[in-house]
Design an enzyme around this catalytic site. Structure first.
Site, PDB file in Angstrom:
ATOM      1  N   MET A   1       3.247  -9.294  -0.342  1.00 28.94           N
ATOM      2  CA  MET A   1       2.624  -8.697   0.845  1.00 28.94           C
ATOM      3  C   MET A   1       1.119  -8.635   0.658  1.00 28.94           C
ATOM      4  O   MET A   1       0.625  -8.365  -0.443  1.00 28.94           O
ATOM      5  CB  MET A   1       3.179  -7.302   1.084  1.00 28.94           C
ATOM      6  CG  MET A   1       4.613  -7.352   1.511  1.00 28.94           C
ATOM      7  SD  MET A   1       5.155  -5.765   2.132  1.00 28.94           S
ATOM      8  CE  MET A   1       6.862  -6.156   2.472  1.00 28.94           C
TER       9      MET A   1
ATOM     10  N   HIS B   1       0.837  -1.209   0.000  1.00 31.91           N
ATOM     11  CA  HIS B   1       0.000   0.000   0.000  1.00 31.91           C
ATOM     12  C   HIS B   1       0.872   1.259   0.000  1.00 31.91           C
ATOM     13  O   HIS B   1       0.618   2.222  -0.722  1.00 31.91           O
ATOM     14  CB  HIS B   1      -0.877   0.048   1.254  1.00 31.91           C
ATOM     15  CG  HIS B   1      -1.846  -1.080   1.391  1.00 31.91           C
ATOM     16  ND1 HIS B   1      -1.698  -2.083   2.321  1.00 31.91           N
ATOM     17  CD2 HIS B   1      -2.980  -1.377   0.713  1.00 31.91           C
ATOM     18  CE1 HIS B   1      -2.711  -2.932   2.216  1.00 31.91           C
ATOM     19  NE2 HIS B   1      -3.497  -2.539   1.248  1.00 31.91           N
TER      20      HIS B   1
ATOM     21  N   ASP C   1      -2.841  -7.487  -7.610  1.00 32.62           N
ATOM     22  CA  ASP C   1      -4.206  -7.862  -7.981  1.00 32.62           C
ATOM     23  C   ASP C   1      -4.382  -7.609  -9.476  1.00 32.62           C
ATOM     24  O   ASP C   1      -5.103  -6.697  -9.899  1.00 32.62           O
ATOM     25  CB  ASP C   1      -5.209  -7.074  -7.141  1.00 32.62           C
ATOM     26  CG  ASP C   1      -5.049  -7.388  -5.661  1.00 32.62           C
ATOM     27  OD1 ASP C   1      -5.529  -8.430  -5.227  1.00 32.62           O
ATOM     28  OD2 ASP C   1      -4.388  -6.596  -4.953  1.00 32.62           O
TER      29      ASP C   1
ATOM     30  N   GLY D   1      -2.180  -1.861  -7.548  1.00 36.67           N
ATOM     31  CA  GLY D   1      -1.043  -2.769  -7.455  1.00 36.67           C
ATOM     32  C   GLY D   1      -1.166  -3.932  -8.425  1.00 36.67           C
ATOM     33  O   GLY D   1      -2.248  -4.492  -8.605  1.00 36.67           O
TER      34      GLY D   1
ATOM     35  N   GLN E   1      -7.837  -7.567 -11.019  1.00 34.59           N
ATOM     36  CA  GLN E   1      -8.559  -6.352 -10.616  1.00 34.59           C
ATOM     37  C   GLN E   1      -8.163  -5.187 -11.525  1.00 34.59           C
ATOM     38  O   GLN E   1      -9.014  -4.411 -11.970  1.00 34.59           O
ATOM     39  CB  GLN E   1      -8.223  -6.034  -9.158  1.00 34.59           C
ATOM     40  CG  GLN E   1      -8.692  -4.684  -8.672  1.00 34.59           C
ATOM     41  CD  GLN E   1      -8.542  -4.555  -7.174  1.00 34.59           C
ATOM     42  OE1 GLN E   1      -9.352  -5.059  -6.412  1.00 34.59           O
ATOM     43  NE2 GLN E   1      -7.495  -3.881  -6.721  1.00 34.59           N
TER      44      GLN E   1
END
Ligand code: AMP
Length: 283
Positions: A187, A40, A153, A150, A156
């Site tokens: 992560m 993140h 994913d 990111g 997505q």
């Protein structure tokens, strides 16, 4: 960093910043569900580097969870997230309540076909409708110039890209590389639920992906062979995949024989957690 809870508040804060600026502001949005880790924070830092105003969206979106226990157990720590977001350079943390995002009577869902129907789409019914709908809503709420996602994913990203194109949404998409632990594990907020033994076994996912990548680089074209390499790596850790797929990185159509870049994506239950990971491979 300012914390905002409602749409009116976030729009007012952005309008104020735009009005006060001498030149047009580039506004970056980083959509998240919180429980921040370096993945993140890498998105927030990327936004800080290329944008004038960085908005972090923190919302555990109930409509994208197809498993009630996963939603209830999803890690949440807004105070810690706020500190980390501030340190990474966020200007605004937009953390709405569920009722702000889905008020009484809410009745609209965005369904992306094709790329959203396979892999995560078929194993998690309703997941991508929840993702597409909440991403469309947050893009409308914040109206950023660029949104940061990111590569972790990857499907997505492909679904959101399809929706942005199809609905003519005026936003650029920036995709940041997957951040991994030193031993290769991608992560993920859900990694906190892995016990030490599961945590150790979970390294088989990235080992398998990197072995498949190395095989492709050495000329292996067969998707079946790449899958077998990964299956063996998982089996050695007593794991078996929900799926291991070799697909076109933008359409997610299956690839049998590599003749250009391909994405290898997998989902693997490890203890109480379902982990996903992926890697681009090329001959
Ligand atoms: P999440 O909070 O899990 O919904 O993730 C929010 C954003 O962070 C999504 O765009 C994810 O793809 C991205 N993200 C999650 N994990 C990683 C990672 N390990 N590396 C890079 N980006 C990530």
């Amino acid at each position: 960093m300012q914390i905002v809870r409602d749409v009116a508040g976030v729009r007012a804060a952005i309008a104020e910043a735009r009005a006060a600026a001498a030149a047009p502001l580039r506004v970056g949005l980083v959509p998240t569900m919180g429980a921040f880790h370096e993945g993140h924070l890498s998105l927030i830092r990327a936004a800080r580097t290329s944008c004038d105003l960085v908005v972090v969206w923190l919302f555990v979106n109930p409509t994208q969870f197809n498993d009630a226990a996963d939603l209830t157990g999803y890690p949440r720590d807004e105070a810690r997230d706020a500190e980390l977001a501030t340190a990474a350079g966020a200007d605004l943390l937009f953390a709405p309540e569920v009722a702000e995002v889905y008020p009484d009577g809410y009745a609209t869902t965005i369904t992306v076909s094709g790329v959203a129907d396979v892999l995560e789409g078929s194993h998690r019914p309703g997941h991508f409708a929840g993702v597409a709908t909440v991403v469309a809503k947050m893009l409308n709420m914040v109206q950023p110039d660029v949104a940061f996602f990111g590569a972790k994913d990857a499907q997505q990203v492909a679904v959101v890209r399809r929706m942005i194109t199809d609905l003519n949404l005026p936003v650029a998409l920036e995709v940041c590389p997957t951040v991994r632990e030193p031993d290769g594990l991608a992560m993920s907020s859900r990694n906190v639920h892995l016990n030490p033994d599961d945590r150790r076994r979970a390294t088989a996912l990235s080992r398998g992906l990197f072995s498949a990548q190395a095989a492709a680089e050495q000329g292996e074209r067969s998707a079946d062979v790449l899958r077998t390499i990964i299956t063996a790596e998982l089996a050695a850790a007593d794991l078996s995949a929900e799926y291991i797929a070799v697909v076109d990185p933008s359409t997610f159509a299956p690839i049998d024989e590599l003749d250009g870049p391909a994405l290898v994506a997998l989902a693997v239950p490890v203890g109480p957690v379902r982990l996903i990971d992926n890697l681009e491979v090329a001959l």
